[in-house]
Write an enzyme that holds these catalytic residues in place. Structure first.
Site, PDB file in Angstrom:
ATOM      1  N   CYS A   1      53.133  67.711  49.813  1.00 37.94           N
ATOM      2  CA  CYS A   1      52.840  67.529  48.396  1.00 37.94           C
ATOM      3  C   CYS A   1      52.730  68.855  47.665  1.00 37.94           C
ATOM      4  CB  CYS A   1      51.550  66.728  48.227  1.00 37.94           C
ATOM      5  SG  CYS A   1      51.628  65.160  49.070  1.00 37.94           S
TER       6      CYS A   1
ATOM      7  N   HIS B   1      53.941  54.266  53.905  1.00 39.34           N
ATOM      8  CA  HIS B   1      55.118  55.067  54.301  1.00 39.34           C
ATOM      9  C   HIS B   1      54.829  56.107  55.380  1.00 39.34           C
ATOM     10  CE1 HIS B   1      54.649  58.946  51.872  1.00 39.34           C
ATOM     11  NE2 HIS B   1      53.718  58.201  51.337  1.00 39.34           N
TER      12      HIS B   1
ATOM     13  N   SER C   1      48.123  54.078  53.661  1.00 39.71           N
ATOM     14  CA  SER C   1      49.410  54.101  52.968  1.00 39.71           C
ATOM     15  C   SER C   1      50.517  53.666  53.914  1.00 39.71           C
ATOM     16  CB  SER C   1      49.673  55.526  52.466  1.00 39.71           C
ATOM     17  OG  SER C   1      50.949  55.618  51.906  1.00 39.71           O
TER      18      SER C   1
ATOM     19  N   GLY D   1      48.618  55.654  48.982  1.00 38.85           N
ATOM     20  CA  GLY D   1      47.378  56.340  49.329  1.00 38.85           C
ATOM     21  C   GLY D   1      46.738  57.007  48.119  1.00 38.85           C
ATOM     22  N   THR D   2      47.564  57.609  47.273  1.00 38.14           N
ATOM     23  CA  THR D   2      47.019  58.310  46.105  1.00 38.14           C
ATOM     24  C   THR D   2      46.241  57.351  45.209  1.00 38.14           C
ATOM     25  OG1 THR D   2      48.843  59.878  46.174  1.00 38.14           O
ATOM     26  CG2 THR D   2      47.661  59.708  44.083  1.00 38.14           C
TER      27      THR D   2
END
Ligand code: PLP
Length: 397
Positions: free
Chosen positions: A325, A201, A199, A71-72
């Site tokens: 995060c 995960h 994403s 995703g990042t």
């Protein structure tokens, strides 16, 4: 000790069927998809199939999917790629104060390089008003990036309405849907987005793989340079086993999604109602209904969220304070602050994020251990004693 995992917004266990689908791509089907020989073509074929599965899940076309390392990276490619492609047209970006740092820090980095950034506020329920987007639009606005569902509160944003505003003004629109895929129906055309990040995960797939939907015709400059992978949008040999696993996870998550997420929602309601009815001075953060089925963000007044997370961990219950995060930092969550939660109360926030493998008895276990932990931590809290709340509640003795 009993273990109850309630941190699915941070990550999820890989589904056994996903592991099974991935395994051959580590050993016998190890080819590089850019190679012309049969080993390479076998890997390329698997990747094409995976691209089709991810595209189908969000109503996109196969060639509109760019595989990324998660995703990042998808967020970074979207934000830097569009702004760099359009920098001659304008240098104004619209985002919100509640974005994940993958978007927010990227936008702030661009601001430090001369772009102008408007960070829109949200209301007390954590929702960004589409009208504020309309009012923020300027002649030189080149990108609007507003997330689909928030990772801390689960609050769902009015993306369709914002999409219409972006279309009216001809502005490229990106949404971070990392927390939504597999939990909510997603259709890139109904949403009216040009770009959308996901994403693996977060939906029982492997870590280190994700995708960016890029609508045909969207201006996007490459942000990494190397080979001609992913139609020159993301250089680097693709993570074939991860991509195969991601696609299988997407297929599994979107199958019977409504029924499975309905069960998750029932469990979340049981948890929320149980906590709010037995523990005093707890606030539920975010909109009561416009929220992911999985997510409950609660502020436990007079205690530190981090202490509660550690105490729950000692009882086998995994949750997080603020977003995963940023855990480890004692700063109150930027999302809760943006919603107007006072900093002292935001410090006591804990996120419970449920998944499809959670059970009623797991929730019962949490409802059994949590009140005792909260009571113990509050007895030790000078803030609680000063507040006088303990008087008459029998909790301080
Ligand atoms: N965007 C949101 C909303 C997220 O919740 C996360 C992860 O927590 C990310 C982006 C980053 O995704 P990844 O961990 O795949 O880099």
């Amino acid at each position: 000790m009993r273990k109850v995992y309630l941190d699915h917004n941070a990550t999820t266990p890989v589904h056994p069927e996903v592991v099974k689908a991935m395994l051959p791509y580590f050993s016998e089907r190890f080819g590089n998809p850019s190679s012309v020989h049969s080993f390479g073509q076998e890997a390329k074929h698997a990747m094409d199939e995976a691209r089709g599965a991810v595209a189908t899940a969000i109503g996109a076309k196969r060639d509109e999917i760019v595989f990324t390392s998660g995703g990042t990276e998808a967020d970074n490619i979207a934000v830097t790629g569009v702004t760099s492609a359009l920098s001659n047209k304008g240098r104004h970006i619209i985002t919100s104060t509640i974005e994940h740092h993958a978007v927010l820090s990227t936008c702030q980095h661009l601001a430090s390089m001369g772009f102008e950034l408007t960070e829109l506020p949200c209301d007390g329920h954590g929702i960004v008003d589409p009208q504020s987007v309309r009012e923020a639009v300027r002649k030189d606005t080149v990108l609007i990036t507003i997330m689909h569902a928030n990772n801390e509160t689960g609050v769902i944003q009015p993306i369709e309405e914002i999409g219409k505003i972006a279309l009216e003004h001809g502005i490229v629109f990106h949404t971070d849907a990392v927390q939504s895929l597999g939990k909510l129906p997603l259709d890139v055309n109904a949403l009216g987005v040009n770009l959308l990040s996901v994403s693996s995960h977060k939906l029982y797939g492997p870590k280190g793989v994700g995708a960016l939907f890029v609508r045909r015709g969207t201006p996007l400059a490459p942000s990494t340079f190397g080979g001609h992978h992913e139609r020159k949008r993301r250089a680097g040999t693709e993570n074939v086993s991860g991509i195969v696993g991601f696609a299988r996870a997407v297929e599994l998550a979107t199958l019977d999604m409504e029924a499975r997420q309905g069960r998750v929602l029932q469990l979340r309601r049981k948890l929320e109602e149980g906590v709010l009815s037995t523990i005093p001075n707890v606030r539920l953060n975010g909109h009561p209904t416009k929220r992911l089925p999985s997510t409950a963000s609660l502020c436990f007044e007079f205690i530190e969220g981090e202490s509660l997370v550690l105490s729950l961990d000692m009882e086998g219950v995994a949750v997080s304070s603020g977003s995963a995060c940023t855990s480890g930092s004692s700063e109150p969550s930027h999302v809760l602050l943006a919603m107007g939660v006072p900093p002292a109360i935001a410090q006591g926030s804990v996120r419970f994020s449920l998944g499809t493998e959670n059970t009623e008895s797991g929730v019962d276990y949490v409802l059994d251990v949590l009140p005792k932990i909260v009571e113990r931590l509050r007895v030790m809290s000078p803030l609680f004693r000063q507040s006088g709340t303990c008087v008459g509640e029998g909790t301080a003795g």
